[in-house]
Design a protein around this motif. Structure first.
Motif, short mmCIF file in Angstrom:
data_model
loop_
_atom_site.label_atom_id
_atom_site.label_comp_id
_atom_site.label_asym_id
_atom_site.label_seq_id
_atom_site.Cartn_x
_atom_site.Cartn_y
_atom_site.Cartn_z
N LEU A 83 0.84 -1.20 0.00
CA LEU A 83 0.00 0.00 0.00
C LEU A 83 0.88 1.25 0.00
O LEU A 83 0.61 2.21 -0.74
CB LEU A 83 -0.92 0.00 1.22
CG LEU A 83 -1.68 1.31 1.46
CD1 LEU A 83 -2.63 1.62 0.31
CD2 LEU A 83 -2.44 1.25 2.79
N GLY A 84 1.91 1.26 0.83
CA GLY A 84 2.79 2.42 0.90
C GLY A 84 3.46 2.73 -0.42
O GLY A 84 3.60 3.89 -0.81
N GLN A 85 3.88 1.68 -1.14
CA GLN A 85 4.47 1.89 -2.46
C GLN A 85 3.47 2.53 -3.42
O GLN A 85 3.80 3.42 -4.20
CB GLN A 85 4.95 0.54 -3.04
CG GLN A 85 6.19 -0.03 -2.36
CD GLN A 85 7.46 0.61 -2.85
OE1 GLN A 85 7.49 1.76 -3.28
NE2 GLN A 85 8.57 -0.13 -2.77
N TYR A 86 2.22 2.06 -3.34
CA TYR A 86 1.18 2.65 -4.19
C TYR A 86 0.95 4.11 -3.83
O TYR A 86 0.81 4.96 -4.72
CB TYR A 86 -0.12 1.85 -4.06
CG TYR A 86 -1.30 2.56 -4.70
CD1 TYR A 86 -1.40 2.66 -6.08
CD2 TYR A 86 -2.28 3.15 -3.93
CE1 TYR A 86 -2.46 3.33 -6.68
CE2 TYR A 86 -3.35 3.82 -4.50
CZ TYR A 86 -3.43 3.91 -5.88
OH TYR A 86 -4.48 4.58 -6.46
N LEU A 87 0.90 4.41 -2.55
CA LEU A 87 0.70 5.80 -2.13
C LEU A 87 1.83 6.68 -2.65
O LEU A 87 1.61 7.84 -3.04
CB LEU A 87 0.63 5.88 -0.60
CG LEU A 87 -0.60 5.26 0.06
CD1 LEU A 87 -0.45 5.31 1.58
CD2 LEU A 87 -1.88 5.96 -0.37
N ASP A 88 3.05 6.15 -2.66
CA ASP A 88 4.20 6.90 -3.17
C ASP A 88 4.05 7.16 -4.66
O ASP A 88 4.23 8.29 -5.15
CB ASP A 88 5.47 6.10 -2.88
CG ASP A 88 6.74 6.92 -3.09
OD1 ASP A 88 6.65 8.17 -3.11
OD2 ASP A 88 7.81 6.31 -3.25
N VAL A 89 3.72 6.12 -5.42
CA VAL A 89 3.51 6.26 -6.87
C VAL A 89 2.37 7.25 -7.14
O VAL A 89 2.47 8.12 -8.01
CB VAL A 89 3.20 4.89 -7.50
CG1 VAL A 89 2.76 5.05 -8.96
CG2 VAL A 89 4.41 3.98 -7.42
N ARG A 90 1.29 7.12 -6.37
CA ARG A 90 0.13 7.98 -6.55
C ARG A 90 0.47 9.44 -6.28
O ARG A 90 0.05 10.35 -7.01
CB ARG A 90 -0.98 7.51 -5.62
CG ARG A 90 -2.29 8.29 -5.69
CD ARG A 90 -3.23 7.79 -4.59
NE ARG A 90 -4.45 8.57 -4.53
CZ ARG A 90 -5.61 8.21 -5.07
NH1 ARG A 90 -5.69 7.06 -5.74
NH2 ARG A 90 -6.67 8.97 -4.95
N SER A 91 1.26 9.69 -5.23
CA SER A 91 1.59 11.07 -4.86
C SER A 91 2.38 11.76 -5.96
O SER A 91 2.21 12.95 -6.22
CB SER A 91 2.37 11.11 -3.54
OG SER A 91 3.69 10.64 -3.71
N LEU A 104 2.15 18.19 2.80
CA LEU A 104 2.96 17.64 3.87
C LEU A 104 2.27 16.44 4.51
O LEU A 104 2.91 15.42 4.79
CB LEU A 104 3.24 18.71 4.93
CG LEU A 104 4.08 18.28 6.13
CD1 LEU A 104 5.43 17.72 5.68
CD2 LEU A 104 4.27 19.45 7.10
N ALA A 105 0.98 16.54 4.74
CA ALA A 105 0.23 15.43 5.33
C ALA A 105 0.30 14.20 4.43
O ALA A 105 0.46 13.06 4.91
CB ALA A 105 -1.22 15.84 5.57
N ARG A 106 0.20 14.41 3.13
CA ARG A 106 0.27 13.29 2.19
C ARG A 106 1.67 12.68 2.19
O ARG A 106 1.82 11.44 2.16
CB ARG A 106 -0.11 13.75 0.79
CG ARG A 106 -0.27 12.60 -0.20
CD ARG A 106 -1.04 13.00 -1.44
NE ARG A 106 -0.40 14.08 -2.16
CZ ARG A 106 -1.01 15.19 -2.56
NH1 ARG A 106 -2.28 15.39 -2.27
NH2 ARG A 106 -0.36 16.11 -3.24
N ALA A 107 2.70 13.51 2.26
CA ALA A 107 4.06 13.00 2.29
C ALA A 107 4.31 12.18 3.55
O ALA A 107 4.95 11.12 3.50
CB ALA A 107 5.06 14.16 2.22
N GLY A 144 11.67 13.01 -8.68
CA GLY A 144 10.44 13.74 -8.39
C GLY A 144 9.73 13.30 -7.13
O GLY A 144 8.51 13.41 -7.01
N LYS A 145 10.48 12.80 -6.14
CA LYS A 145 9.88 12.31 -4.90
C LYS A 145 9.16 13.43 -4.16
O LYS A 145 9.74 14.48 -3.89
CB LYS A 145 10.97 11.73 -3.99
CG LYS A 145 11.57 10.42 -4.47
CD LYS A 145 10.60 9.29 -4.26
CE LYS A 145 11.25 7.95 -4.61
NZ LYS A 145 10.30 6.84 -4.46
N ARG A 146 7.90 13.22 -3.84
CA ARG A 146 7.11 14.21 -3.11
C ARG A 146 7.30 14.02 -1.61
O ARG A 146 6.43 13.51 -0.89
CB ARG A 146 5.64 14.10 -3.49
CG ARG A 146 5.36 14.28 -4.97
CD ARG A 146 5.63 15.71 -5.45
NE ARG A 146 5.31 15.85 -6.86
CZ ARG A 146 4.11 16.14 -7.33
NH1 ARG A 146 3.09 16.32 -6.49
NH2 ARG A 146 3.91 16.25 -8.62
#
Length: 362
Positions: A175-183, A196-199, A271-273
């Motif tokens: 899930l965390g990997q997906y959240l990273d890709v999604r962000s 910031l909350a999303r990061a 491009g890491k958020r």
């Protein structure tokens, strides 16, 4: 790592990981050279690393079994965690198009280079990515086998609880990997607090819990920890895990390539958020925001671009704010550790590991 217990565990896990890679694929040896080629990037990757997750597993074990040695089930579980980490790194490098890992070509690049050198059919990059994906899948399978053996070594009650923790960890990382890709796919926004909350959500689910909290809990569960001890270790592990990942994000921008094994500013190129980027955007003026949006994640990002983005991060005060965030989480972990009143050896091991997680250059 200075303590003898941690050094011994690190060496035992390092040996076990490579043994597992060989022994658990021995039934496939008849395939010959293709198997050798398939395993070669994993062998290189698994031959290095700090083994922090395995060491944290040992600290969790020591918290629940203060008089037991850091061997047997702990080494097996540590190997499972390191193999899972290897799988995560291989897959992460594919998703991020990272060219290097620990100073070597990343797995997908190594496969692609071999394809090109042998003048095989098709696209070398496609071959490299496909090969790395299935290599990561193999490492996930080997990790599960190691965890099965650790579970069997301690009996059904403790082993079952440890296995459920491991399973929850592996699902959450996906899930965390997906959240990273999604962000990274979502448009830039002016609401710095939301960014910031999303990061921080990505930090928590992709890395913080699986890097620190879950390894602690796996080790403690294997040793028969009760609910109260597991809750106390969670309170220690989560803030330290967040501090660990925030430090990693800072090194992804400012780290020395000779130490990190990755190019300078690699997270900017990808491009890491990150929380650091969100803090920078929140503090930056219009011109600097335009620069950030134009150049962060650019495929043609140059060394001069990296230096310019680094200057913005420093000039806005975002780096100082980010350091304060790391320190606050480090201190929160130490407060929780003091509150937990763990056995002396476990407390000492965790204090040493807390410093290693946050006071590092790689």
């Amino acid at each position: 790592m200075h303590s003898t217990a941690l050094s011994d565990l690190r060496e035992a896990v390092a040996e076990r990981v490579l043994t597992a890679l060989d022994d658990r694929t021995a039934h496939l040896a008849h395939v010959g050279a293709p198997l050798t080629d398939f395993l070669a990037p994993a062998r290189s990757l698994l031959g290095g690393g700090k083994r922090l997750r395995a060491l944290l597993c040992g600290a969790g074990w020591a918290a629940a079994a203060p008089d037991a040695s850091l061997g047997g089930p702990v080494v097996l579980a540590g190997s499972a965690l390191e193999l899972f980490q290897g799988a995560a790194l291989v897959h992460d490098d594919v998703m991020d198009a990272s060219q290097t890992r620990r100073g070597m070509p990343s797995a997908h690049r190594r496969f692609a280079l071999e394809h090109a050198e042998r003048d095989w059919l098709g696209d070398a990059d496609d071959y490299g990515q496909a090969s790395a994906i299935v290599l990561g899948d193999l490492l996930l399978s080997l990790s599960s086998m190691e965890m099965d053996e650790a579970q069997a070594a301690v009996g059904p009650a403790a082993g079952g609880r440890a296995r459920r923790t491991y399973d929850a960890m592996t699902a959450e990382v996906a899930l965390g990997q997906y959240l990273d890709v999604r962000s990274q796919a979502q448009p830039w926004e002016d609401d710095g607090d939301a960014a910031l909350a999303r990061a921080l959500q990505v930090v928590r689910h992709k890395s913080a819990r699986y890097s620190v909290e879950h390894p602690l809990l796996v080790g403690a569960a294997l040793a028969g920890a009760d609910d109260d001890l597991l809750a106390a270790l969670s309170a220690v592990g989560l803030p330290l895990g967040e501090a660990f990942q925030l430090r990693d994000d800072e090194l992804g921008v400012f780290g020395d390539p000779s130490t990190t094994g990755k190019p300078a500013g690699d997270d900017l190129r990808e491009g890491k958020r990150t929380a650091l980027l969100a803090m920078t955007v929140r503090r930056a003026g219009a011109d600097d925001r335009a620069l950030l949006r134009d150049r962060v994640g650019a495929a043609d990002l140059t060394g001069d671009d990296v230096a310019a983005l680094q200057r913005v991060m420093r000039a806005t005060g975002a780096v100082e704010e980010h350091e304060r965030m790391i320190e606050a989480r480090y201190q929160a972990g130490l407060v929780a550790l003091a509150t937990a009143a763990l056995p002396r050896r476990a407390d000492a091991l965790l204090r040493e590991l807390a410093a290693a997680l946050t006071r590092r250059a790689a």
